[in-house]
Enzyme design. Structure first.
Site, PDB file in Angstrom:
ATOM      1  N   GLY A  99      44.263  62.986  35.690  1.00 30.68           N
ATOM      2  CA  GLY A  99      45.495  63.201  36.443  1.00 30.68           C
ATOM      3  C   GLY A  99      45.372  64.467  37.278  1.00 30.68           C
ATOM      4  O   GLY A  99      44.256  64.911  37.583  1.00 30.68           O
ATOM      5  N   ILE A 104      46.075  67.660  36.615  1.00 29.39           N
ATOM      6  CA  ILE A 104      45.486  68.858  36.013  1.00 29.39           C
ATOM      7  C   ILE A 104      44.003  68.636  35.719  1.00 29.39           C
ATOM      8  O   ILE A 104      43.175  69.519  35.969  1.00 29.39           O
ATOM      9  CB  ILE A 104      46.255  69.261  34.736  1.00 29.39           C
ATOM     10  CG1 ILE A 104      47.724  69.569  35.077  1.00 29.39           C
ATOM     11  CG2 ILE A 104      45.615  70.486  34.089  1.00 29.39           C
ATOM     12  CD1 ILE A 104      48.626  69.751  33.850  1.00 29.39           C
ATOM     13  N   SER A 142      39.220  58.039  31.748  1.00 31.62           N
ATOM     14  CA  SER A 142      40.583  57.833  32.216  1.00 31.62           C
ATOM     15  C   SER A 142      40.883  56.343  32.244  1.00 31.62           C
ATOM     16  O   SER A 142      39.971  55.534  32.355  1.00 31.62           O
ATOM     17  CB  SER A 142      40.712  58.413  33.629  1.00 31.62           C
ATOM     18  OG  SER A 142      41.925  58.011  34.215  1.00 31.62           O
ATOM     19  N   ALA A 166      46.226  70.603  26.564  1.00 31.27           N
ATOM     20  CA  ALA A 166      47.172  69.491  26.739  1.00 31.27           C
ATOM     21  C   ALA A 166      48.193  69.480  25.591  1.00 31.27           C
ATOM     22  O   ALA A 166      49.262  70.078  25.712  1.00 31.27           O
ATOM     23  CB  ALA A 166      46.413  68.181  26.857  1.00 31.27           C
ATOM     24  N   ARG A 167      47.858  68.795  24.502  1.00 30.65           N
ATOM     25  CA  ARG A 167      48.716  68.798  23.324  1.00 30.65           C
ATOM     26  C   ARG A 167      47.838  68.768  22.090  1.00 30.65           C
ATOM     27  O   ARG A 167      46.862  68.003  22.032  1.00 30.65           O
ATOM     28  CB  ARG A 167      49.653  67.578  23.309  1.00 30.65           C
ATOM     29  CG  ARG A 167      50.791  67.606  24.314  1.00 30.65           C
ATOM     30  CD  ARG A 167      51.832  68.697  24.044  1.00 30.65           C
ATOM     31  NE  ARG A 167      52.910  68.706  25.028  1.00 30.65           N
ATOM     32  CZ  ARG A 167      52.918  69.413  26.167  1.00 30.65           C
ATOM     33  NH1 ARG A 167      51.888  70.186  26.470  1.00 30.65           N
ATOM     34  NH2 ARG A 167      53.955  69.357  26.978  1.00 30.65           N
ATOM     35  N   GLU A 206      52.855  73.558  16.495  1.00 28.08           N
ATOM     36  CA  GLU A 206      53.203  74.844  17.131  1.00 28.08           C
ATOM     37  C   GLU A 206      54.618  75.236  16.738  1.00 28.08           C
ATOM     38  O   GLU A 206      55.482  74.368  16.671  1.00 28.08           O
ATOM     39  CB  GLU A 206      53.170  74.674  18.657  1.00 28.08           C
ATOM     40  CG  GLU A 206      51.809  74.758  19.236  1.00 28.08           C
ATOM     41  CD  GLU A 206      51.820  74.474  20.748  1.00 28.08           C
ATOM     42  OE1 GLU A 206      52.790  74.850  21.426  1.00 28.08           O
ATOM     43  OE2 GLU A 206      50.855  73.887  21.214  1.00 28.08           O
ATOM     44  N   HIS A 251      49.913  78.872  24.072  1.00 32.61           N
ATOM     45  CA  HIS A 251      50.484  77.851  24.969  1.00 32.61           C
ATOM     46  C   HIS A 251      51.005  78.471  26.274  1.00 32.61           C
ATOM     47  O   HIS A 251      52.205  78.469  26.558  1.00 32.61           O
ATOM     48  CB  HIS A 251      51.597  77.059  24.258  1.00 32.61           C
ATOM     49  CG  HIS A 251      51.837  75.704  24.883  1.00 32.61           C
ATOM     50  ND1 HIS A 251      52.279  74.616  24.172  1.00 32.61           N
ATOM     51  CD2 HIS A 251      51.699  75.273  26.157  1.00 32.61           C
ATOM     52  CE1 HIS A 251      52.416  73.570  24.980  1.00 32.61           C
ATOM     53  NE2 HIS A 251      52.067  73.953  26.196  1.00 32.61           N
ATOM     54  N   ILE A 252      50.057  79.001  27.051  1.00 32.80           N
ATOM     55  CA  ILE A 252      50.436  79.697  28.292  1.00 32.80           C
ATOM     56  C   ILE A 252      49.856  79.031  29.530  1.00 32.80           C
ATOM     57  O   ILE A 252      49.714  79.666  30.580  1.00 32.80           O
ATOM     58  CB  ILE A 252      50.013  81.195  28.257  1.00 32.80           C
ATOM     59  CG1 ILE A 252      48.523  81.339  27.934  1.00 32.80           C
ATOM     60  CG2 ILE A 252      50.876  81.974  27.269  1.00 32.80           C
ATOM     61  CD1 ILE A 252      47.993  82.754  28.115  1.00 32.80           C
ATOM     62  N   GLY A 253      49.541  77.728  29.423  1.00 28.67           N
ATOM     63  CA  GLY A 253      48.946  77.026  30.563  1.00 28.67           C
ATOM     64  C   GLY A 253      49.713  77.213  31.867  1.00 28.67           C
ATOM     65  O   GLY A 253      49.126  77.448  32.920  1.00 28.67           O
TER      66      GLY A 253
HETATM   67  C1  GLV Z   1      53.249  72.461  29.133  1.00 30.85           C
HETATM   68  O1  GLV Z   1      52.682  72.304  28.099  1.00 30.85           O
HETATM   69  C2  GLV Z   1      53.806  71.415  29.921  1.00 30.85           C
HETATM   70  O2  GLV Z   1      53.800  70.249  29.502  1.00 30.85           O
HETATM   71  O3  GLV Z   1      54.315  71.734  31.005  1.00 30.85           O
HETATM   72  C1  GLV Z   2      49.777  65.245  34.226  1.00 26.43           C
HETATM   73  O1  GLV Z   2      50.934  64.950  34.284  1.00 26.43           O
HETATM   74  C2  GLV Z   2      49.079  66.110  35.146  1.00 26.43           C
HETATM   75  O2  GLV Z   2      49.760  66.761  35.955  1.00 26.43           O
HETATM   76  O3  GLV Z   2      47.856  66.160  35.035  1.00 26.43           O
END
Ligand code: GLV
Ligand code: GLV
Length: 317
Positions: A154, A156, A175, A235-236, A265, A283-285
């Protein structure tokens, strides 16, 4: 009209809502709401801006009879019962795009931090253990010519692949969809999960958490990792069997792992703190001034659109 925001957001969300004659209530304590608090504040709200830490289940949704829109201040929305919201004719929106580069940057930061053992080096210096240059001090790995596997192509995942490409990596991806744009930009090759895991030197996870991706990287898959592999998760946490991964890190079955997300978390498995071959972030993405400001704007604009009878900008359901 009234909108409840479950946390104090950076940016102009409140001003935007007020300008549109929408009353705003903000829960401005620096913690997650209890269920009781949520119901108390949101029961007469026409819209909610929620955070990842809010679990919005059917019970919460039923407690908001006026609610027309739930805007999750995040791209992932696994914290919301989206199907139930849809049944109740509530639009759910998220914040895609605006946090893509921030999250790809943090993924790449973790890759480099793992590959070059940056936290270990930092610790040596801070603890006054640095005895001078050494030919074998903290040897890591270069990225050039390494196979960089992206799980999820996707926004990101693709943005992370572009960064890895700039470091000289060969891009592999797993994917559901072929991403021709990504292939064209990076020469990325699509492959099945097992093939990707066996062949990658770095693996970076960019999948949403769904019933299908929950525990996708289970023991059988993790055991296929190269002993020199680096695994990054921005991601998660639930996508990976964390227990198995920790055991493998303990036994040095892989080189290292970078975590921005965890199972359960913020209660992090204490075994992780004992390991040197991990990099642990809170969790600071999306935690940049740019992303968090735009996320607030986008959330508010979505809410305003729905409450004024227009189409949501970034609906998920
Ligand atoms: C962060 O984890 C988000 O989903 O935006
Ligand atoms: C998913 O939603 C992404 O932005 O990669």
């Amino acid at each position: 009209m009234k909108v409840f925001i479950t946390g104090d957001l950076p940016g102009n969300a409140v001003d935007l809502l007020l300008k549109n004659k929408i009353e705003v209530v903000v829960f401005d304590k620096d913690r997650a709401l209890t269920k009781e608090e949520f119901v108390k504040y949101a029961k007469d709200a026409d819209g909610v801006i929620s955070l990842l830490r809010d679990k919005i289940d059917s019970e919460i949704i039923d407690s908001m009879p006026n609610c027309k829109v739930i805007a999750n201040y995040a791209v992932g929305f696994n914290n919301i019962d989206v199907a139930y919201a849809k049944k109740k004719k509530i639009v759910v929106v998220n914040t895609p795009d605006v946090l893509t580069d921030s999250t790809a940057d943090i993924a790449m930061s973790l890759v480099l931090a793992c590959a070059r053992r940056i936290p270990e080096g930092e610790k040596i210096v801070r603890n006054k253990k640095f005895k001078g240059w050494g030919p074998k001090l903290l040897l890591g790995y270069e990225l050039r010519n390494k196979n960089f596997g992206i799980l999820g192509a996707g926004r990101i995942g693709a943005a992370t692949a572009l960064r890895a490409k700039a470091f000289g990596c060969n891009i592999l991806y797993y994917s559901n969809h072929q991403n021709l744009k990504l292939e064209k930009a990076t020469g990325a090759i699509k492959m099945p999960l097992k093939t990707l895991i066996k062949n990658s030197d770095v693996i970076s996870i960019h999948l949403p958490l769904t019933a299908k991706t929950n525990n996708l990287l289970n023991e059988g898959i993790l055991k296929l990792l190269k002993p020199s592999a680096i695994l990054i998760n921005t991601a998660r946490g639930e996508v990976v069997d964390e227990k198995v991964l920790i055991q493998m890190l303990k036994e040095k079955k892989i080189f290292s792992a970078g975590f921005d997300v965890y199972q359960n978390e913020p209660n992090i498995n204490p075994e992780l703190f004992k390991l040197d071959n991990v990099v642990l972030l809170p969790h600071i993405g999306s935690a940049t001034v740019e992303a968090r400001t735009e996320m607030a704007d986008l959330s508010a604009k979505n809410v305003i659109a729905v409450l004024s009878g227009k189409k949501a900008i970034t609906p998920v359901n």
